[in-house]
Design a protein around this motif. Structure first.
Motif, PDB file in Angstrom:
ATOM      1  N   LYS A 181      33.893   5.071  20.534  1.00 19.39           N
ATOM      2  CA  LYS A 181      34.355   3.830  21.146  1.00 19.39           C
ATOM      3  C   LYS A 181      35.475   4.151  22.121  1.00 19.39           C
ATOM      4  O   LYS A 181      36.365   4.946  21.796  1.00 19.39           O
ATOM      5  N   ASP A 182      35.394   3.541  23.297  1.00 20.43           N
ATOM      6  CA  ASP A 182      36.405   3.765  24.334  1.00 20.43           C
ATOM      7  C   ASP A 182      36.585   5.248  24.635  1.00 20.43           C
ATOM      8  O   ASP A 182      37.698   5.739  24.863  1.00 20.43           O
TER       9      ASP A 182
ATOM     10  N   GLU B 208      31.518   7.551  15.138  1.00 17.43           N
ATOM     11  CA  GLU B 208      31.231   6.550  16.163  1.00 17.43           C
ATOM     12  C   GLU B 208      32.078   6.828  17.400  1.00 17.43           C
ATOM     13  O   GLU B 208      33.207   7.298  17.295  1.00 17.43           O
TER      14      GLU B 208
END
Length: 715
Positions: free
Chosen positions: A185-186, A183
C-alpha cells in the motif's frame, strides 16, 4: 571479494570470504548473496548482503547492518531480509534498490521471536505469500529463548528415545512453519495484521525436520503449503519415515488453516524430501526413499499431478521389482517455466550435476543425462528466463557451484545449447589461492570384490614436478554412505594437505554414493570388509602406478566413518603401511553404537539391533584388534558430538597411551561432529598438519631448509 595468497594455508582457507548461493531476481539481471569473512587478527567475523550485476559480474554491498540475514526478492528490485533485534525479536525489512538513502529501507513487520528459512511467492491477488520456520512451545506458540524464564534446576527427565540429537538435548519445543501475507500500500509492503499463523498448530507434526531440515523441507504456491514431517506414530530414533503433507491456502491470511492432507506413496515409506510446486502451483515434485530404516536409501523422484488430489502420485522410472530404473540419487528439483521439464541434481562419480527430464513420468522413457555446468559440483540453481516465454528452449539456469580449487562460482547455464558462461568466481577460479585445475586428477582401479571399479580423486601440490617424489596422504570419507567430490570444503580440503607437499588421494570405496546403489549398499553388514580391502587396493595401485608418490612416507586421515576406518586400519596390516594416522570423531567400538541418537543407522548398517544381532556388531569392532595398534595416531573428538560420544575418542587415546604408542588427543568442548568455529578450526588444522608432517618427514625437511616452503624438495 577475494583473498590473494601465494600459498594456500589453513589461515587462507578459513579467512577467505564465504559466499552463499546466489539468488537471482525474476529477470535474472541481478543476484543476491551474503558473504562473511573472518579476521584472525581481530578475531572477529563480519558479514554483508551484496547484489551482483549478472551482465558485468560486478557486485556491490547492499546491506551491512549487524544481524541482517536471509535476503529474498519480493519484486524485480525489492529485497526482503530478516534483521535480528533486541530481546530475540526479528524485523522483516524491505529495501528498495537504486537508492542509498535511509528512506529506501523500511520495516514491513516484526515478530517477537527468532525466525528463519524464508520463502516468498507472489499470489494472483497482488499480495506476496510469506512462509518461514520457527521454534514453538508445546502450545504451538512462538518460542523466544531470550525472554523465557530460567528454571531453578537443570535436570532433564525423559521417558522415550531421542533424548538428544546431533548436538542438542531434547526439549518439549519443536519446529514449525508459519505463514502470512505481505500487502503493498502506498508503495510499501507490510505484513498483514503484523501476524504469522502456525500452520502446524495442533497437528502433532513438526517441520522442518531436525537437525538439518530447512527451506528445502517445505514450499508454497497459490495452492497452499506442502511440507515434510516425521510420522508421529513411529519412534523417530528408530524409523526414518517422513511424509509429505499439503495444506490448501488461498490468501495466506487464513487464521484457522485446514488440517494437513497426507500425500500417498504406496510402497515407499522412508524419507520424503525436496517438495517443489510447479509454476502453475498445481503440481508438486519431490523425492522419497523406500526403506523406513535406511537414511541413505535411494531417493525416488515422484510427482503429484494435481495437489488437490494428494492421494495420487506417479513415480519416475518405476520398475516392477521396486528398485527403480534410474540408478542414482535425485536431490534438488526445479521446474521449467512451462512446467514441461524437470531439472534435478544428483551425484555422479565425484560430482553433483544437473539432469534434465520430462516432467511427466510416462514421457521419461530414457535415463536422463547431465547438462553442461562448470567444473566441480552444483549446490544451488534457479530459473531466470523470461517468465512470459513458453518454450523450454529458452530456459536459463543461474547455477552456484564449487570445486576442489574454487570456493564459489556463479554461472549461467543454457540447457538447450549445452553451454554455460561464468558470471563470477570468488577465487578467480582458484587463482587467488594459487590453485589450478592442473593439480586435479583421478584414478580408477579394480575393487576388492573383483567385479566393480573404485574411483579416487587425486590432488597434487601447485608446485608439483613429475621428477620428484611426494609422500602419500590418503583421506577417508565419512558417512559411510558419502563420497569425496570435486567440491569445496572448509573442514576437509584436500588442497590444504597437498600444499604441504603431499599427493593427496581421496578414494570412494564400497559404501560411497554417486556410483550406483550396488556399490553404496555393499557396505551393509560389511563395515571393515570390502571397504577396507578397497583401500588396500587403492594403496597398492598408487604404489604401482604413481611413481611420483612415496608410499614409504604415507599418512592416512579420516572422520566419522572415516575415523572408524582409521581405527580399523590401525589393527590390520594396512596400518603398518602408514607412518601416522589421524582419527576425527571415529568409532572405537561398534558395540557402543547404541550410545548414538539415530538408532536406525546401526540397525540398518549392522543388520539388526545389538540384542538381536550382537555378532554383527562384534565382527567389525575395531576394539577387537587393539593388540595390533602400533602406528602413531592423533585422536580428535568433541564433547557436543552426540552422534559419536566423546568417550569413543577417549577410549582410543587411552589404549594408545597405555600401549606407549605415540599419540595425542585434541578435544573441543564446544564443537559437535564438525569443527565449525574459525579459531577452533585453525587449531584443528595446525595440530593435524603438524602431526602428519612430523611422521612423513616434511617437518624435518622444512626445518633443515631443504624445501621451498610447502614440503617440496629443492633441486
Amino acid at each position: 571479494m577475494t583473498l590473494m595468497a601465494a600459498k594456500f594455508t589453513p589461515e587462507v582457507l578459513l579467512s577467505a570470504p564465504r559466499r552463499s548461493p546466489g539468488l537471482p531476481n525474476p529477470s535474472g539481471k541481478l543476484a543476491l548473496y551474503t558473504v562473511s569473512s573472518y579476521s584472525f587478527e581481530d578475531h572477529k567475523k563480519t558479514s554483508q548482503i551484496r547484489v551482483l550485476d549478472v551482465s558485468s559480474g560486478e557486485s556491490s554491498p547492499l546491506i551491512e547492518e549487524p544481524g541482517a540475514s536471509e535476503p529474498v526478492w519480493i519484486g524485480e528490485d525489492e529485497v526482503l531480509y530478516l534483521k535480528a533485534g533486541e530481546h530475540g525479536n526479528t524485523s522483516l525489512v524491505v529495501r528498495q534498490l537504486g537508492s542509498a538513502e535511509a528512506s529506501s529501507s523500511y520495516e514491513a513487520g516484526s515478530v517477537k521471536a527468532p525466525i528463519s528459512e524464508v520463502i516468498v511467492k507472489a499470489l494472483p491477488n497482488g499480495t506476496v505469500a510469506f512462509a518461514c520456520s520457527a521454534t514453538t512451545n508445546p502450545h504451538g506458540e512462538l518460542h523466544n529463548p531470550e525472554v523465557e524464564k530460567e528454571p531453578h534446576s537443570s535436570a532433564k527427565v525423559y521417558t522415550s528415545l531421542f533424548v538428544r540429537h546431533w548436538d542438542t538435548w531434547g526439549s518439549k519445543n519443536s519446529s514449525s512453519i508459519f505463514y502470512g501475507a505481505l500487502e503493498k500500500k502506498d508503495g510499501k509492503y507490510s505484513l498483514k495484521d503484523n501476524k504469522l499463523t502456525n500452520a502446524l498448530a495442533g497437528t502433532g507434526l513438526s517441520s522442518p525436520v531436525p537437525p538439518f531440515g530447512g527451506s528445502g523441507d517445505f514450499d508454497i504456491s497459490s495452492s497452499g503449503l506442502v511440507f515434510v514431517a516425521k510420522d508421529p506414530k513411529l519412534d523417530a530414533a528408530i524409523y526414518t519415515k517422513t511424509d509429505l503433507y499439503f495444506i490448501p491456502l488461498e490468501t495466506f491470511t487464513e487464521t484457522n488453516p485446514p488440517s494437513p492432507r497426507i500425500v500417498k506413496t504406496p510402497g515407499l515409506e522412508g524419507y520424503s524430501n525436496s517438495p517443489v510446486f510447479s509454476n502453475s502451483g498445481r503440481k508438486v515434485a519431490f523425492t522419497r526413499m523406500r526403506s523406513n530404516q535406511y537414511e541413505s536409501d535411494k531417493p525416488r523422484l515422484l510427482i503429484v499431478p494435481d495437489i488437490a488430489d494428494p492421494e495420487t502420485t506417479e513415480e519416475f522410472y518405476a520398475t516392477k521389482d521396486g528398485d527403480g530404473g534410474w540408478d542414482t540419487r535425485p536431490e534438488s528439483v526445479l521446474w521449467s517455466h512451462d512446467d514441461a521439464t524437470l531439472y534435478v541434481t544428483a551425484e555422479d562419480r565425484g560430482r553433483t550435476l544437473i539432469f534434465e527430464l520430462p516432467s511427466t513420468p510416462s514421457k521419461a522413457t530414457s535415463i536422463p543425462t547431465p547438462i553442461k555446468t562448470p567444473e566441480g559440483s552444483v549446490n544451488s540453481f534457479h530459473l531466470i528466463a523470461n517468465p512470459s516465454t513458453t518454450s523450454q528452449a529458452k530456459d536459463h539456469l543461474f547455477v552456484t557451484s564449487t570445486s576442489l580449487i574454487d570456493n564459489s562460482n556463479y554461472a549461467i547455464t543454457h540447457p538447450a545449447s549445452g553451454t554455460y558462461s561464468v558470471v563470477s568466481s570468488a577465487s578467480k577460479q582458484g587463482k587467488s589461492f594459487g590453485l589450478s585445475r592442473g593439480s586435479i586428477d583421478s584414478i580408477t582401479f579394480r575393487g576388492a570384490g573383483g567385479d566393480y571399479d573404485v574411483h579416487a580423486l587425486v590432488v597434487r601440490p601447485s608446485s608439483y614436478s613429475p621428477e620428484k617424489r611426494y609422500p602419500l596422504c590418503m583421506l577417508i570419507h565419512g558417512g559411510p554412505q558419502g563420497a569425496w567430490q570435486d567440491s569445496w570444503s572448509t573442514r576437509w580440503n584436500p588442497a590444504v594437505f597437498a600444499e604441504q607437499g603431499y599427493v593427496v588421494v581421496c578414494p570412494n570405496p564400497t559404501g560411497s554414493t554417486g556410483y550406483g546403489m550396488a556399490l553404496e549398499d555393499g557396505i551393509k553388514g560389511d563395515w571393515g570388509g570390502r571397504p577396507y580391502n578397497d583401500l588396500v587396493k587403492c594403496f597398492e595401485y598408487v604404489a604401482e602406478n604413481l611413481p611420483e608418490v612415496d608410499v614409504n612416507r604415507a599418512v592416512a586421515l579420516g572422520a566419522s566413518y572415516g575415523g572408524y576406518m582409521i581405527n580399523w586400519i590401525q589393527g590390520h596390516p594396512l596400518g603398518r603401511k602408514f607412518k601416522a594416522l589421524v582419527c576425527h570423531d571415529g568409532v572405537f567400538s561398534t558395540l557402543n553404537q547404541w550410545s548414538t541418537e539415530e538408532l536406525f543407522f546401526p540397525i540398518h548398517d549392522f543388520e539388526g539391533t545389538i540384542y538381536d544381532n550382537r555378532a554383527g556388531y562384534e565382527k567389525w569392532d575395531p576394539a577387537r584388534f587393539v593388540n595390533e595398534w602400533a602406528t602413531p595416531q592423533l585422536i580428535i573428538h568433541s564433547e557436543l558430538d552426540y552422534r559419536l560420544p566423546v568417550t569413543e575418542g577417549l577410549a582410543a587415546f587411552n589404549v594408545l597411551q597405555a600401549k606407549k604408542v605415540p599419540s595425542k588427543l585434541l578435544m573441543f568442548p564446544d564443537e559437535n561432529h564438525w569443527v565449525l568455529k574459525h579459531e577452533n578450526s585453525l587449531v584443528w588444522h595446525r595440530e593435524v598438519l603438524a602431526w602428519i608432517n612430523k611422521y612423513s618427514g616434511i617437518e624435518e625437511e622444512q626445518q633443515k631448509g631443504l624445501t621451498d616452503g610447502v614440503g617440496q624438495l629443492k633441486v
